[in-house]
Design a protein around this motif. Structure first.
Motif, PDB file in Angstrom:
ATOM      1  N   SER A  22      -2.887  14.185  -8.239  1.00  0.00           N
ATOM      2  CA  SER A  22      -2.831  14.369  -6.721  1.00  0.00           C
ATOM      3  C   SER A  22      -2.494  13.244  -5.920  1.00  0.00           C
ATOM      4  O   SER A  22      -2.539  12.133  -6.558  1.00  0.00           O
ATOM      5  CB  SER A  22      -4.387  14.598  -6.207  1.00  0.00           C
ATOM      6  OG  SER A  22      -5.190  13.563  -6.678  1.00  0.00           O
ATOM      7  N   PRO A  23      -2.006  13.208  -4.758  1.00  0.00           N
ATOM      8  CA  PRO A  23      -1.300  12.042  -4.088  1.00  0.00           C
ATOM      9  C   PRO A  23      -2.621  11.162  -3.335  1.00  0.00           C
ATOM     10  O   PRO A  23      -3.627  11.742  -3.001  1.00  0.00           O
ATOM     11  CB  PRO A  23      -0.767  12.403  -2.624  1.00  0.00           C
ATOM     12  CG  PRO A  23      -1.096  13.910  -2.629  1.00  0.00           C
ATOM     13  CD  PRO A  23      -1.408  14.396  -4.061  1.00  0.00           C
ATOM     14  N   LYS A  24      -2.472   9.832  -3.670  1.00  0.00           N
ATOM     15  CA  LYS A  24      -3.534   9.103  -3.208  1.00  0.00           C
ATOM     16  C   LYS A  24      -2.852   7.649  -2.713  1.00  0.00           C
ATOM     17  O   LYS A  24      -2.118   7.178  -3.332  1.00  0.00           O
ATOM     18  CB  LYS A  24      -4.504   8.865  -4.461  1.00  0.00           C
ATOM     19  CG  LYS A  24      -5.730   7.924  -4.320  1.00  0.00           C
ATOM     20  CD  LYS A  24      -6.500   7.901  -5.376  1.00  0.00           C
ATOM     21  CE  LYS A  24      -7.952   6.853  -5.212  1.00  0.00           C
ATOM     22  NZ  LYS A  24      -8.440   6.548  -6.520  1.00  0.00           N
ATOM     23  N   LYS A  25      -3.594   6.982  -1.894  1.00  0.00           N
ATOM     24  CA  LYS A  25      -3.046   5.598  -1.518  1.00  0.00           C
ATOM     25  C   LYS A  25      -3.443   4.444  -2.208  1.00  0.00           C
ATOM     26  O   LYS A  25      -4.987   4.557  -2.357  1.00  0.00           O
ATOM     27  CB  LYS A  25      -3.315   5.398  -0.030  1.00  0.00           C
ATOM     28  CG  LYS A  25      -2.605   5.878   1.078  1.00  0.00           C
ATOM     29  CD  LYS A  25      -2.519   5.355   2.317  1.00  0.00           C
ATOM     30  CE  LYS A  25      -1.729   5.877   3.322  1.00  0.00           C
ATOM     31  NZ  LYS A  25      -1.641   5.397   4.779  1.00  0.00           N
ATOM     32  N   ARG A  67       5.911   7.499  -7.163  1.00  0.00           N
ATOM     33  CA  ARG A  67       5.726   7.612  -5.359  1.00  0.00           C
ATOM     34  C   ARG A  67       5.446   9.149  -5.335  1.00  0.00           C
ATOM     35  O   ARG A  67       6.051  10.188  -5.703  1.00  0.00           O
ATOM     36  CB  ARG A  67       6.685   7.133  -4.772  1.00  0.00           C
ATOM     37  CG  ARG A  67       6.985   5.592  -4.932  1.00  0.00           C
ATOM     38  CD  ARG A  67       6.059   4.737  -4.377  1.00  0.00           C
ATOM     39  NE  ARG A  67       6.136   4.784  -2.833  1.00  0.00           N
ATOM     40  CZ  ARG A  67       6.957   4.110  -2.191  1.00  0.00           C
ATOM     41  NH1 ARG A  67       7.551   3.072  -2.607  1.00  0.00           N
ATOM     42  NH2 ARG A  67       6.664   4.378  -0.801  1.00  0.00           N
ATOM     43  N   ALA A  68       4.675   9.300  -4.287  1.00  0.00           N
ATOM     44  CA  ALA A  68       4.335  10.638  -3.502  1.00  0.00           C
ATOM     45  C   ALA A  68       5.026  10.767  -2.222  1.00  0.00           C
ATOM     46  O   ALA A  68       4.788   9.861  -1.240  1.00  0.00           O
ATOM     47  CB  ALA A  68       2.813  11.005  -3.469  1.00  0.00           C
ATOM     48  N   ARG A  74       0.754  -1.038  -0.068  1.00  0.00           N
ATOM     49  CA  ARG A  74      -0.015  -0.043   0.107  1.00  0.00           C
ATOM     50  C   ARG A  74       0.877   1.328  -0.018  1.00  0.00           C
ATOM     51  O   ARG A  74       1.484   1.366   1.015  1.00  0.00           O
ATOM     52  CB  ARG A  74      -0.865  -0.118   1.282  1.00  0.00           C
ATOM     53  CG  ARG A  74      -2.069   0.880   1.188  1.00  0.00           C
ATOM     54  CD  ARG A  74      -3.111   0.589   2.271  1.00  0.00           C
ATOM     55  NE  ARG A  74      -4.227   1.518   2.436  1.00  0.00           N
ATOM     56  CZ  ARG A  74      -5.208   1.616   1.539  1.00  0.00           C
ATOM     57  NH1 ARG A  74      -5.386   0.719   0.556  1.00  0.00           N
ATOM     58  NH2 ARG A  74      -6.139   2.578   1.917  1.00  0.00           N
ATOM     59  N   VAL A  75       1.089   2.032  -1.310  1.00  0.00           N
ATOM     60  CA  VAL A  75       1.847   3.122  -1.294  1.00  0.00           C
ATOM     61  C   VAL A  75       0.968   4.444  -1.678  1.00  0.00           C
ATOM     62  O   VAL A  75      -0.023   4.339  -2.252  1.00  0.00           O
ATOM     63  CB  VAL A  75       2.803   2.903  -2.521  1.00  0.00           C
ATOM     64  CG1 VAL A  75       3.739   1.656  -2.010  1.00  0.00           C
ATOM     65  CG2 VAL A  75       2.168   2.589  -3.731  1.00  0.00           C
ATOM     66  N   LYS A  76       1.527   5.621  -1.128  1.00  0.00           N
ATOM     67  CA  LYS A  76       0.829   6.860  -1.638  1.00  0.00           C
ATOM     68  C   LYS A  76       1.417   7.166  -2.780  1.00  0.00           C
ATOM     69  O   LYS A  76       3.017   7.143  -2.840  1.00  0.00           O
ATOM     70  CB  LYS A  76       1.362   7.805  -0.591  1.00  0.00           C
ATOM     71  CG  LYS A  76       0.574   9.332  -0.739  1.00  0.00           C
ATOM     72  CD  LYS A  76       0.860  10.082   0.096  1.00  0.00           C
ATOM     73  CE  LYS A  76       0.368   9.819   1.663  1.00  0.00           C
ATOM     74  NZ  LYS A  76       0.760  11.095   2.384  1.00  0.00           N
TER      75      LYS A  76
END
Length: 63
Positions: free
Chosen positions: A43-46, A61-62, A35-37
């Motif tokens: 926009s950043p999202k998981k 990656r964020a 599970r990565v951001k």
């Protein structure tokens, strides 16, 4: 919660566990998900991503 990569769609695979005496039993292989951001549509999202997609650079990656 689906055990599926949000990038490539890799999911659970099924097959047989084969013993030394050649007995067959059903088994499953699950993808190695993390599970990565990540940056999704600016926009950043998981998201859930398999390690193959992370290594190959398909995910930004964020931090």
């Amino acid at each position: 919660m689906a055990r599926k990569c949000d990038v490539c769609g890799k999911g659970k695979a099924t097959g047989n566990k084969v013993s030394f005496s050649n007995r067959h039993n059903k088994r499953t292989w699950r993808p190695n998900l993390r599970r990565v951001k990540a940056i999704v549509d600016g926009s950043p999202k998981k998201i859930r991503v398999c390690t193959r997609c992370l290594r190959s650079g398909k995910v930004e990656r964020a931090l």
